[in-house]
Design an enzyme around this catalytic site. Structure first.
Site, short mmCIF file in Angstrom:
data_model
loop_
_atom_site.label_atom_id
_atom_site.label_comp_id
_atom_site.label_asym_id
_atom_site.label_seq_id
_atom_site.Cartn_x
_atom_site.Cartn_y
_atom_site.Cartn_z
N TRP A 128 0.81 -1.22 0.00
CA TRP A 128 0.00 0.00 0.00
C TRP A 128 0.84 1.27 0.00
CZ3 TRP A 128 1.77 2.46 4.18
CH2 TRP A 128 2.26 1.68 5.22
N ASN A 129 2.16 1.18 0.26
CA ASN A 129 2.90 2.45 0.43
C ASN A 129 3.21 3.17 -0.89
OD1 ASN A 129 4.82 0.53 -0.17
ND2 ASN A 129 6.27 1.16 1.42
N PRO A 138 -3.16 -5.80 -5.91
CA PRO A 138 -2.72 -4.70 -5.04
C PRO A 138 -3.11 -4.98 -3.60
CG PRO A 138 -4.78 -4.13 -6.13
CD PRO A 138 -4.40 -5.50 -6.63
N GLY A 147 6.60 -6.51 -0.13
CA GLY A 147 5.83 -6.45 1.11
C GLY A 147 6.67 -6.96 2.26
N SER A 148 6.00 -7.53 3.25
CA SER A 148 6.70 -7.92 4.47
C SER A 148 7.53 -9.18 4.26
CB SER A 148 5.69 -8.15 5.59
OG SER A 148 4.80 -9.18 5.21
N GLU A 174 10.84 -8.23 -2.91
CA GLU A 174 11.43 -7.02 -2.30
C GLU A 174 10.76 -6.88 -0.94
OE1 GLU A 174 11.43 -3.57 -1.06
OE2 GLU A 174 11.24 -2.57 -3.00
N LEU A 175 11.53 -7.14 0.11
CA LEU A 175 10.94 -7.30 1.45
C LEU A 175 11.37 -6.16 2.37
CD1 LEU A 175 11.58 -11.15 1.56
CD2 LEU A 175 9.56 -9.93 0.72
N CYS A 232 10.37 1.20 2.70
CA CYS A 232 11.35 0.22 3.13
C CYS A 232 12.78 0.70 2.92
CB CYS A 232 11.10 -1.13 2.48
SG CYS A 232 10.53 -0.98 0.82
N GLU A 270 11.73 -2.43 11.48
CA GLU A 270 11.33 -1.20 10.78
C GLU A 270 10.21 -0.54 11.56
OE1 GLU A 270 11.44 -1.29 5.98
OE2 GLU A 270 10.17 -2.75 6.95
N GLU A 298 14.65 -5.05 -9.37
CA GLU A 298 13.69 -4.29 -10.16
C GLU A 298 14.39 -3.06 -10.71
OE1 GLU A 298 9.50 -5.55 -8.13
OE2 GLU A 298 10.54 -3.88 -7.21
P1 ADP Z 1 2.47 -4.70 4.55
O1 ADP Z 1 2.82 -4.95 5.97
O2 ADP Z 1 3.35 -3.75 3.83
O3 ADP Z 1 1.01 -4.51 4.29
P2 ADP Z 1 2.14 -7.36 3.56
O4 ADP Z 1 3.24 -8.30 3.26
O5 ADP Z 1 1.17 -7.73 4.62
O6 ADP Z 1 2.90 -6.02 3.85
O7 ADP Z 1 1.31 -7.01 2.27
C1 ADP Z 1 1.87 -6.80 1.01
C2 ADP Z 1 0.99 -7.43 -0.03
O8 ADP Z 1 0.93 -8.82 0.21
C3 ADP Z 1 -0.47 -6.94 -0.01
O9 ADP Z 1 -0.96 -6.88 -1.34
C4 ADP Z 1 -1.15 -8.04 0.76
O10 ADP Z 1 -2.54 -8.13 0.46
C5 ADP Z 1 -0.42 -9.25 0.24
N1 ADP Z 1 -0.53 -10.44 1.07
C6 ADP Z 1 -0.71 -10.53 2.41
N2 ADP Z 1 -0.77 -11.81 2.79
C7 ADP Z 1 -0.65 -12.57 1.67
C8 ADP Z 1 -0.64 -13.98 1.38
N3 ADP Z 1 -0.77 -14.88 2.34
N4 ADP Z 1 -0.48 -14.36 0.10
C9 ADP Z 1 -0.35 -13.46 -0.90
N5 ADP Z 1 -0.35 -12.14 -0.70
C10 ADP Z 1 -0.49 -11.69 0.56
#
Ligand code: ADP
Length: 479
Positions: free
Chosen positions: A156-157, A181, A233-234, A255-256, A289, A384, A461
């Site tokens: 979302w960022n 997304p 994401g995370s 990219e974590l 990040c 973070e 990327e």
């Molecule tokens: P943040 O903490 O930045 O929201 P997340 O890793 O939770 O990071 O989310 C990043 C993306 O990963 C979002 O699009 C979220 O919906 C998606 N996401 C979260 N859980 C899962 C999952 N189990 N499988 C696939 N995508 C996921």
């Protein structure tokens, strides 16, 4: 409170596959909020495994008639132009659902357009190569084939910027994509798909689903047509996707999270370092990040540095991202506020001092904050914070500080400020981070590869490397 967001780009609030928006009238809906007001600005349908399969199947059909490099070049140019033409409309939607200041949102759209411009410059590098050598008396050709359907999962960022990095590479490589997304910010993406819908792309070349992230992710990791899963994401979700994708040998581009150190040596240009920190740290309210999470300052300049940073931080205007002059918006949601609050409380309980800020400001707002006396056992030094908190540690022993800066399982971005070029080179070589700014707080750019070391990810990327993530090499010896 409900305050629907209206825009010509949000006619449909639906997923997209088979070349059109796909209404799902009976699907459960999720609320999308304006984080600054808490108002519900839209309700979007949720998709699950069934819709994810439909979207991947649609992409797989598009793969059957691949675009040649010239056609990909035209698509990349058309997307770049359309992003720039609709920059302001997209930016308004982005700010309303994400909270970042409008000027930043506009910058994000321009940044996104840059990935399409850059990807187009790498198409020639994807031409088939004939080896000069003729081993075994044969002519050897190497083709750059599209790897298959690309599944693109974004956070979302930077709802547009993060997707642009992936989509530009996938398109240049000739891969149809299925995009997922974040459920917190689906509207920018839906709006972008309204634009893509008008570009006359082949049906199935771009597809969009959102809703039940784990169910959709599971389809991406198991459907045979998906060959690349690209995720930002995370680290926790990255690990889960890696485990799910492993049995099917999907190519992963991840990219974590990061835990960026920002090192200011005694011989640094302090004014430059302060400027760089302010720009780097407060982009998207500190929810990036690559933003400095740990600031290490030589004790010879620490007082001056802290005073200058605190003065600049106090002057930052906090408010709704659509309002003129706002530099810092809200955090994405109350969970973000809770985490930042915990980090500050934990730091203070362990001896840190709040120079400015520090107390939640109501709703999703957290004030720009400066902490000093931060030590390595504090949460804000190990995780973070993802918020507007500058966590400062003064140091005397350069060796020990460089070691501490590198002592993290993460490895995304780091920054080094010194006037001594030889020292900069030595320190950069000791930092296991994929991106290290020297006398700059600059984050990534479309033209250069960007990605993490260690648990900050795999793959790159941007640049040619970002395109190659979506390419399979096919070697053809001709007798
Ligand atoms: P943040 O903490 O930045 O929201 P997340 O890793 O939770 O990071 O989310 C990043 C993306 O990963 C979002 O699009 C979220 O919906 C998606 N996401 C979260 N859980 C899962 C999952 N189990 N499988 C696939 N995508 C996921």
């Amino acid at each position: 409170m409900t305050a629907p967001l209206t825009s010509p780009l949000l006619g449909a609030l639906d997923g997209y596959w088979d070349g059109r928006f796909q209404p799902r009238p009976s699907a459960p809906r999720i609320d999308v909020h304006d984080p600054a007001t808490g108002a519900v600005i839209a309700r979007v349908p949720t998709h699950g495994a069934d819709e994810a399969r439909l979207a991947v199947d649609s992409a797989a059909r598009a793969l059957a008639s691949p675009l040649d490099r010239a056609a990909r070049g035209r698509v990349l140019a058309a997307i770049e132009a359309s992003l720039l033409e609709h920059r302001d409309a997209l930016a308004t939607i982005l700010t309303t659902e994400n909270g970042k200041p409008l000027a930043e949102a506009r910058g994000e759209i321009e940044y996104a357009a840059g990935f399409f411009r850059d990807a187009a410059t790498h198409l020639d590098a994807l031409a088939p190569v004939t080896l000069a050598a003729r081993p075994r008396g044969l002519t050897w050709q190497v083709h750059h084939r599209p790897a298959g359907v690309a599944a693109l999962i974004t956070p979302w960022n930077f709802p547009i910027g993060m997707l642009a990095k992936k989509l530009a590479g996938a398109i240049a490589a000739g891969c149809p994509s299925v995009v997922k997304p974040s459920e917190l910010t689906p509207l920018s993406c839906i709006a972008w798909f309204t634009l893509l819908d008008g570009l006359g792309l082949p049906p199935g070349f771009v597809n969009l689903v959102f809703g039940d992230a784990p169910a959709i992710g599971a389809v991406f990791c198991s459907h045979p047509a998906v060959r690349v899963v690209s995720f930002t994401g995370s680290t926790a979700v990255g690990r889960l996707l890696a485990a799910q994708a492993a049995p099917n040998f999907k190519r992963l581009s991840l990219e974590l999270g990061g835990n960026a150190p920002f090192l200011v040596f005694d011989d640094a240009d302090v004014d430059l370092a302060v400027d760089a920190l302010l720009t780097n740290k407060f982009r998207c309210g500190g929810q990036t990040c690559v933003c400095a999470n740990r600031v290490y300052v030589g004790s010879g300049v620490a007082d001056r540095f802290v005073d200058a940073v605190a003065a600049r931080v106090r002057a930052l205007v906090v408010g709704h991202g659509l309002d003129e002059g706002v530099a810092v918006g809200p955090l994405i949601d109350h969970k973000g506020v809770a985490k930042v609050t915990d980090h500050v409380r934990d730091a203070v309980a362990r001896g840190a001092r709040i120079v400015t800020g520090g107390v939640p400001a109501g709703g999703a707002f957290f004030p720009p904050t400066v902490l000093t006396g931060v030590t390595s056992e504090m949460r804000c030094a190990n995780e973070e914070t993802f918020g507007p908190v500058v966590a400062i540690t003064a140091f005397d022993d350069e060796e020990a500080m460089v070691e501490a800066a590198d002592a993290t399982p993460y490895g995304l971005a780091a920054y080094v400020f010194t006037r001594d070029a030889a020292k900069a080179e030595r320190v950069v070589a000791r930092l296991h981070f994929g991106h290290v700014g020297v006398n700059t707080g600059s984050g990534p750019t479309p033209e250069a590869p960007f990605g993490g070391f260690r648990t900050s990810g795999v793959g790159r990327e941007g640049g040619l490397e970002g395109v190659l993530e979506f390419i399979e090499l096919q070697t053809v010896p001709h007798g």
